[in-house]
Design a protein around this motif. Structure first.
Motif: not given
Length: 378
Positions: A289-318
């Protein structure tokens, strides 16, 4: 055992117990929906959007169909049948604007419907069209931008009755809308310009974009542009943030595969949220996660390794929260520091799709026909 050691041991057990209780309180299962709706459509559910008190669902098959649901009750309020090649946008009143062509004459028609599915406006375009798209603006109106058969780009701004409020023509390529309308103008093989237009389609500024900046991913509504540059045969890529006046705010190199970024319109229930929050980037199974000054957050998640390709399914709230679809959970996190707010257990093997509104509101679709709303408010 000495009394001091006993007290220390008891304190550790007490703290551990409290930590487990807090963690358990943030972990729940996806059950007990607020409502459930079953559609009679047998086509593929291709888009799912929300604005105000209504849900808008697009189904694609031989034709394109739309269903409109009341978000509070899950009851259908309207249904629309359209031609096959259609796109849609929503104005600030909740009216749905559907643009389509017949695939043969390459002529377009815009039809406007209210939340009951009743047609309230129409407009027939006279141009022969090669490319076309549609979007809503910050002021709640709708733009249609087309590229005609001689490569001229034309942008229309409409009222909800189908009246043309403004029209703009340009030979520059209209790229998209992120708080402002953007167009590209080529200067030579090494340089070009990005031109910015406000909601009245007035050219407000421009930025000379050199090729070395890379591909324009999108822009936040504060005018900060984000570029993505890959180098051939190298496992790295570079993201840079640049102000409209050309000032470089930050630049960072990444190694790995880019799996998501916050300018994907399919990651939002309301497209007007695109560009209103921090810039989010997925690289392999890490989220930055970045703001106008640069990096403010980083975290590792576990996406589904059974999916045929690497894909982070991310959805954003209001509300500047983010939902990450992990291997066996939907994890809702703070949009600044990526700390967990709620973790919802889901099956590892699934064909379901999940959508996020913000404040713990999740929608799930099953087999393209069953839609459920869940409420896990913070």
């Amino acid at each position: 055992m000495k009394m001091k050691n006993l007290v220390a041991l008891f304190a550790v057990i007490l703290i551990s117990s409290f930590t487990l209780k807090v963690h358990a309180a943030s972990q729940v299962s996806l059950d007990s929906p607020e409502w459930s709706y079953t559609s009679e459509n047998t086509d593929i559910l291709s888009e799912f959007k929300k604005l105000g008190d209504y849900i808008y669902i697009q189904y694609r098959g031989d034709d394109t169909r739309y269903e409109i649901l009341n978000d509070k009750t899950g009851k259908k309020t309207g249904e629309i049948q359209s031609q096959r090649n259609t796109y849609f946008a929503l104005d600030n009143k909740g009216n749905i604007y559907i643009i389509s062509n017949d695939g043969r004459s390459r002529n377009l028609v815009l039809n406007i419907y209210n939340t009951r599915g009743k047609k309230i406006g129409t407009y027939n375009f006279s141009e022969t069209v090669d490319l076309y798209s549609i979007t809503a603006t910050k002021d709640g109106k709708v733009l249609v931008y087309i590229r005609n058969n001689v490569a001229k780009n034309i942008v229309y701004k409409f009222s909800d009755s189908g009246k043309v409020l403004k029209k703009m023509e340009t030979w520059d390529f209209v790229h998209g809308y992120y708080g402002k309308l953007y167009a590209f103008k080529k200067i030579d093989s090494k340089s070009g310009k990005i031109l910015f237009y406000d909601d009245n389609l007035v050219n407000s500024n421009s930025y000379t974009k050199y090729v070395e900046q890379g591909y324009h991913l999108g822009s936040n509504d504060d005018g900060v542009m984000y570029f993505d540059k890959y180098e051939y045969n190298k496992p790295t890529f570079t993201i840079s943030a640049v102000k409209e006046d050309g000032k470089l705010l930050w630049k960072q190199d990444f190694k790995g595969e880019q799996t998501a970024n916050s300018f994907s319109e399919f990651a939002y229930l309301n497209n007007n949220l695109i560009g209103t929050m921090n810039f989010v980037l997925g690289v392999d199974d890490n989220i930055y996660v970045f703001n106008n000054k640069g990096l403010i957050g980083k975290r590792q998640f576990s996406y589904n390794t059974d999916w045929p390709m690497k894909s982070m399914k991310i959805k954003y709230g209001y509300d500047n929260t983010i939902m990450v679809e992990e291997d066996t959970s939907l994890t809702i996190v703070n949009g600044n520091n990526l700390k967990t707010i709620k973790e919802i257990t889901i099956p590892k093997y699934r064909d379901d799709n999940y959508y996020y509104d913000g404040n713990g509101i999740i929608y799930a679709t099953y087999d393209d026909t069953i839609i459920k709303k869940f409420n896990y408010k913070k």
